[in-house]
Each structure stands twice: as C-alpha cells, then as structure tokens.
Design an enzyme around this catalytic site. Structure first.
Site, PDB file in Angstrom:
ATOM      1  N   GLY A 136     -19.046   8.063  -8.828  1.00  0.00           N
ATOM      2  CA  GLY A 136     -18.542   6.755  -9.241  1.00  0.00           C
ATOM      3  C   GLY A 136     -17.060   6.785  -9.604  1.00  0.00           C
ATOM      4  N   ASN A 143     -12.313  -8.036  -8.833  1.00  0.00           N
ATOM      5  CA  ASN A 143     -11.594  -6.841  -9.274  1.00  0.00           C
ATOM      6  C   ASN A 143     -10.989  -6.163  -8.053  1.00  0.00           C
ATOM      7  OD1 ASN A 143     -10.832  -4.305 -10.252  1.00  0.00           O
ATOM      8  ND2 ASN A 143     -12.946  -3.519 -10.216  1.00  0.00           N
ATOM      9  N   GLY A 189     -13.779   8.953  -1.447  1.00  0.00           N
ATOM     10  CA  GLY A 189     -14.877   8.343  -0.688  1.00  0.00           C
ATOM     11  C   GLY A 189     -14.869   8.741   0.782  1.00  0.00           C
ATOM     12  N   ARG A 232     -18.154   3.576   7.172  1.00  0.00           N
ATOM     13  CA  ARG A 232     -18.130   2.482   8.152  1.00  0.00           C
ATOM     14  C   ARG A 232     -16.959   2.570   9.135  1.00  0.00           C
ATOM     15  NH1 ARG A 232     -18.494  -2.501   4.378  1.00  0.00           N
ATOM     16  NH2 ARG A 232     -18.015  -0.958   2.775  1.00  0.00           N
TER      17      ARG A 232
END
Ligand code: UD1
Ligand code: CA
Length: 502
Positions: A88, A180, A19, A23
C-alpha cells in the site's frame, strides 16, 4: 521550465514507483515508458527538482533493477527505497522515510506515473501548505470521471475531513467528483508518527497513505485539500490508451507555449515534439513533423512537411523539407530536401544545399556548397561554394576502415563521380562526369578518370537483326543517308569533314 521555486525547500520529495502497471501489458516497467522525450518517472522528477528538495527518494519494487538503472542515468542524486511487497501507499512512504531518517521539514509525496504535473502547481501546493501551517495538504482535482479514485470528503464547513477509496466509499461518497490526485505535502515529523498508526482495515487490506489525513485531523492538526488549477495535471497513466492521451495533452501544452512565443505551427495535431526542443520566432512547422531530443529550430526557419529531426540544430532561415536528420547541424539559410537523410556528424554551412535523395554522414559541407541530387557524402570535408555533380558517391569504406575525402572551395565535380577515399580535390578544380577519382586532383586541374568512348558502327543491325531497335536504326540510317546525299549534292566539302571525324 519554471524558476518559481517554493519559498521553503522540502526536506524530501518521495516518488512512489513500486507498482507493476499490469494494465500496460508491457515488458517495460510502467514508469519507464517514454512520453515526449522523458520517461513518465523522468517528468515527475523534473517537477520534483523545481522544489529543490534536500532529499529525493524514489520507492522502487516491481522491475526494480531497470528503474534503479534509469535513475542512475537521469537522477543520480535520487536515493531509492526498496519496497519488496506492495503493501500500500502508506507502507511505501514509510519505506521511503526509513532511507532518510534525518529528514526534517516538509515531505512531498508524488506518484511516479503522473507526468503532466507542473512545477508551478507543485510549488503552489507547497506554498499553500506552509502558508496555512497545515499538517497535510493534498492536491485534489474535480474530474469528469472519478471512478476508481479516492474521494475528497469535506465537512460542513468545506474543510477536508477524509479521503475515502472507491472500494470503501458509500454511494453518496462515490458521487463526489473531487478526487485525491495522490500528491501531498506533509509535515514530515507528523507524517512519520501517523504512518506508524496505519491499519490494513479496508477493502484492499493495505496501508493507505490517505488514512494519514483523517488521523492527523483527528488529533486536531489542520489539513486541507488544494484543487489543481487543471485536473489534467493530475491524470495518471494506467494503460496505453491513457498514455497516448497524456502524450497528446503534453504535445498540446508544449506547442501552445511555442505558438505564444512566436512560432507558426500549421497543423498542431500532426506535430510531435519533446520537452527539450526549442522553436524560434517566426519559425514555421509544417504538418507531419517530429522533433526529438535537443533539437533547436532557429528563427524564421521552416521545417516540414514530413520531417523527423533528432538532436538536430536548424539555423535561422534554413528550410528542411521531407527529411530525416539525426544529430546534424544545419547552417543558417541552408536548404535540405526533399527526401534527404542527414546522419550524425553532418555539418552544413550557411546557405549550403542538400537536395533530393542525398544522404550525408559525418561530413562538413561549407558555406554555399551544394550536393543537389542523388548522392552519398560520407566522411568528407567540402569547402565553400563548391558543387557536387548529381549521383556522386564518396566511397569512404574499404571493407575494413573508413577514410576521409577532402574537396576544396569553388570546386565543380562532374555528375556520377566516385571519390575513393582518402582523396583530395584542390580548390577551383573540376572533375569530368563519370570519373572514379582515386588520385588527388590539384587546384585548378580537370580530373578525368574514365575510359574513352568507342562506337562500333552498325553493330545493332548486324547483331540484333530483326529487332525493333535494328529497324529503328535502319530507318535512321536511311534518313541520314538521304540527308547526306542531298547535302553532298550541294557542298562536296562535307565529305571531307565526315572523313576527318573518323
Ligand atoms: C491511490 C490513492 C487514491 C488516489 C489515486 C490517484 C491510496 C490508498 N489511494 O490509489 O486515493 O485517488 O492513488 O492515482 O493511496 N505504490 C507503491 N507501493 C504500493 C502501492 C502503490 O509504490 O505498495 C505506488 C504505485 O506504483 C503508484 C502509486 O503508489 O505510483 C499509487 O498507487 P496505486 O496502486 O495506483 O493507487 P490507487 O489505488 O490508484
Ligand atoms: Ca493509480
């Protein structure tokens, strides 16, 4: 940190780190941000290693070159799987399994940005997974704010039914506080087949690893969720505010461990330390101290206030006050500071002293030798029980090369000396204050290297007439003349001694 290896070694641990971490608003990939002496990814790898997996696979994508270079440095055993498009978490795990096609047994999946996960909890996850014979066991957590996270949906019997992402969740599901963590133990073979059947039929149009849980359950395989003992272990890092909170949590955890082991920490809120730092029994850490790298504080030593130590060893009972020390070795009972700067290669013997405003670099200072005030010691060897006068400089640099100086044992050097390297001062020698020592001083000799003083009498009254200095001089002269007059009246011998002094 732990010796509690899981009873069964996993075939693989897969760490998801592809990823972007938008941010963070950083030029550094998120998983490479540092936290108490390791990167975020480094912490996850440390926990993963405790499981002794046969394969360690890291899924890389965003800023892949930087992440791979870091892995080469900290985890050469890791293999990387390249995920070119972020399709994903399910897609990422599939990429990972492609690079280890022969993997058998348990596959553990971790997130690269969850640094507080302990080896103990991870071991418990794997042990529980095996003991129950599960196809999938997810590490869950009851969190104060589940916003944005996948929810653990349990059936009437309390068993794990599914994991539902926030965006796909019903209002009822969103009210669930059990989330999770993103960390799982899977049966590798069942995971591999289930991954093939993932769809992108969800709000994000991605392949969700979380869907594997419901797929396996649907086929009648046992799945379960194990709540983490402390939800903070499962906290991820999305921005720098979260990063600072994680750092404070880890700091608290590290200091708590050292305090329970016998170190006094006067003000834990202002002390920062790296994971590999070691603190001794009865050592005292005062406020505003940063301890980095492989720093070791010996038993009974005192550090601080206001000190930063990197890769520095502080001996037993030594004290370090308001100092900056980098790759230094401070002997037992030695004292450093206040306001001292120890640079790499500084080695201080037992009971040595480095005092106020002293900088030392690449130098050995022997037992009980002292450099008490305002000095620079660079590239020097100083024996035992020697004293270096205030405001001395070891002149080690000729503009091209560095040279070494040697001072023997039981030496007394005067204040304001320059030791122009290479130069040697023998055992038991003295040097005069204000000397520029360019030549060796033999043992026991007094080295004097300065011009003789000459006073030009009456200079100020003649050349600076009318100044306050001249007026003060005139008054002093008048007072002295009067005193001399009185004295000579009593004892004419004084005139002779005054004459002899000229
Ligand atoms: C994921 C979980 C969510 C869980 C949360 C915990 C899914 C679908 N959702 O959500 O249930 O509560 O983690 O933090 O799994 N990554 C890749 N490649 C990808 C996508 C992600 O490597 O294609 C990596 C990311 O870098 C990150 C991890 O996987 O390390 C999790 O991805 P992220 O996007 O943060 O997932 P969430 O949406 O937060
Ligand atoms: Ca996340």
């Amino acid at each position: 940190m732990t010796s509690a290896a899981a009873s069964v070694r996993p075939g693989a641990v897969v760490i998801l780190a592809a990823g972007e971490g938008t941010r963070m608003r950083s030029n550094t990939p998120k998983v490479l941000h540092p936290l108490c002496g390791r990167t975020l990814l480094g912490h996850v790898i440390a926990a993963a290693r405790a499981l002794e997996p046969e394969h360690l696979v890291v899924v890389v994508g965003h800023a892949r070159d930087a992440v791979v270079a870091h892995l080469t440095e900290i985890a050469p055993e890791a293999v990387t799987a390249h995920q070119t498009e972020l399709l994903g978490t399910g897609n990422a795990v599939r990429r990972a399994l492609e690079v280890v096609p022969d993997v058998v047994g348990t596959v553990v999946v971790l997130n690269g940005d969850v640094p507080l996960l302990t080896a103990e909890t991870l071991t418990e996850l794997v042990d529980t997974h095996h003991a129950a014979g599960n196809a999938a066991t997810v590490l869950s957590a009851a969190v104060p704010d589940p916003t944005g996270l996948g929810r653990i949906v349990r059936d009437a019997g309390g068993g794990l039914a599914a994991i539902v992402e926030q965006r796909d969740a019903t209002p009822d599901q969103r009210a669930i506080a059990e989330i999770n963590s993103g960390m799982f133990a899977f049966d590798g073979a069942l995971l591999r087949t289930a991954l093939k059947r993932l769809t992108t039929d969800n709000a994000q149009g991605q392949e969700y690893l979380t869907d594997v849980v419901a797929l396996l359950r649907g086929e009648g395989h046992p799945v379960d969720a194990l709540p983490a003992p402390d939800y903070r272990e499962t906290l991820g890092c999305n921005d720098r505010v979260e990063l600072s909170r994680l750092r404070a949590l880890l700091r608290d955890r590290l200091l708590e461990r050292w305090m329970r082991a016998g170190t006094t920490v006067v003000d834990p809120a202002t002390v920062w330390l790296d994971v590999d730092v070691q603190l001794g029994r009865d050592a005292v850490i005062h406020p505003n101290v940063q301890l980095h790298g492989a720093t070791v504080i010996g038993d009974g030593a005192e550090v601080g206030p206001d000190s930063t130590l990197t890769d520095t060893v502080v001996g037993e009972m030594a004290t370090v006050v308001r100092a900056q020390c980098d790759r230094a070795e401070i002997g037992p009972e030695a004292t450093v500071g206040p306001f001292a700067f120890l640079r790499p290669g500084t080695v201080l013997g037992r009971k040595a002293k480095i005092g106020a405003y002293v900088e030392v670099k690449n130098s050995d200072i022997g037992e009980a030798s002292k450099v008490p005030h305002l000095s620079y010691v660079g590239d020097a060897t100083i024996g035992e029980h020697s004293n270096i006068g205030a405001a001395s400089v070891f002149v080690n640099y000729d503009g091209v090369e560095k040279h070494r100086s040697t001072i023997g044992s039981h030496v007394r050097t005067g204040s304001d000396n320059m030791f122009v390297a290479p130069v040697t001062v023998g055992d038991g020698a003295y040097t005069a204050a204000g000397s520029v020592i360019t030549e060796d001083v033999s043992p026991g000799a007094l080295g004097v290297a300065r011009s003789r003083q000459r006073n030009i009498e009456g200079w100020v009254e003649r050349r600076r007439a009318g100044t306050p200095a001249a007026e003060a001089a005139a008054r002093a002269r008048a007072a002295a003349d009067q005193a001399t007059g009185l004295a000579t009246g009593d004892d004419p011998a004084d005139e002779r001694s005054a004459g002899e002094n000229e």
